[in-house]
Design an enzyme around this catalytic site. Sequence first.
Site, mmCIF file in Angstrom:
data_model
loop_
_atom_site.group_PDB
_atom_site.id
_atom_site.type_symbol
_atom_site.label_atom_id
_atom_site.label_comp_id
_atom_site.label_asym_id
_atom_site.label_seq_id
_atom_site.Cartn_x
_atom_site.Cartn_y
_atom_site.Cartn_z
ATOM 1 N N HIS A 50 0.846 -1.220 0.000
ATOM 2 C CA HIS A 50 0.000 0.000 0.000
ATOM 3 C C HIS A 50 0.861 1.242 0.000
ATOM 4 O O HIS A 50 1.077 1.830 1.054
ATOM 5 C CB HIS A 50 -0.903 -0.014 1.235
ATOM 6 C CG HIS A 50 -2.034 0.945 1.159
ATOM 7 N ND1 HIS A 50 -1.942 2.252 1.582
ATOM 8 C CD2 HIS A 50 -3.291 0.789 0.711
ATOM 9 C CE1 HIS A 50 -3.103 2.855 1.422
ATOM 10 N NE2 HIS A 50 -3.932 1.981 0.894
ATOM 11 N N ILE A 56 2.106 4.402 1.625
ATOM 12 C CA ILE A 56 1.252 5.321 2.384
ATOM 13 C C ILE A 56 0.554 4.496 3.454
ATOM 14 O O ILE A 56 0.012 3.424 3.170
ATOM 15 C CB ILE A 56 0.199 5.991 1.474
ATOM 16 C CG1 ILE A 56 0.888 6.827 0.380
ATOM 17 C CG2 ILE A 56 -0.754 6.856 2.291
ATOM 18 C CD1 ILE A 56 -0.050 7.318 -0.693
ATOM 19 N N VAL A 60 -7.566 3.209 6.946
ATOM 20 C CA VAL A 60 -8.258 2.292 7.863
ATOM 21 C C VAL A 60 -7.374 1.943 9.057
ATOM 22 O O VAL A 60 -7.869 1.721 10.166
ATOM 23 C CB VAL A 60 -8.748 1.025 7.111
ATOM 24 C CG1 VAL A 60 -7.590 0.143 6.712
ATOM 25 C CG2 VAL A 60 -9.766 0.260 7.925
ATOM 26 N N GLU A 64 -7.949 2.416 13.022
ATOM 27 C CA GLU A 64 -7.644 1.342 13.984
ATOM 28 C C GLU A 64 -6.756 1.849 15.109
ATOM 29 O O GLU A 64 -6.954 1.502 16.278
ATOM 30 C CB GLU A 64 -6.979 0.155 13.277
ATOM 31 C CG GLU A 64 -6.536 -0.965 14.213
ATOM 32 C CD GLU A 64 -7.664 -1.659 14.958
ATOM 33 O OE1 GLU A 64 -7.381 -2.264 16.019
ATOM 34 O OE2 GLU A 64 -8.818 -1.611 14.503
#
Length: 154
Positions: A50, A56, A60, A64
Amino acid sequence: MKNIKKIKISNYLPHRYPNLMIDKILKIKNNFYIKTIKNISNNDIFLQGHFYSNPIFPGVMIIETMAQSSYLLFSLSNKINLKKKLSSFFFVGVNFARFKSKVFPGDQLVIKSIIIKKKISFYFFKCIAIVSKKVVCESELMFYFCKNKTKKLF
């Protein structure tokens, strides 16, 4: 409240590597506010894909991290040590999440979480994520507290 430096985070959060997102507690105030840190590293498993050429930290995972900070605040404020295992605290909702900037490896994510409301067994938190004094995310989170671990949530 205990000395922050002596608090063992894993006694108050059920998460373990690689899902434990809190590296350090900076401040706890009057059982309603907490300030924590997550150091973002190229070694974080969440960055592996990612995005491959431009890592990055996923939004999400910012949420969390906010959720774990809020959970930690609740556990410490209510003196709930996981060794006792007499209760559960479930993350059940996200409202008004806004992502304002990207988070990269090498950044230090500072999370501020405040208890804003309690309604029956539901707790509501206002959370802000900051990198270099700039707000990168804001959100309200909702949790459900269950005193008996065997009780069904829904």
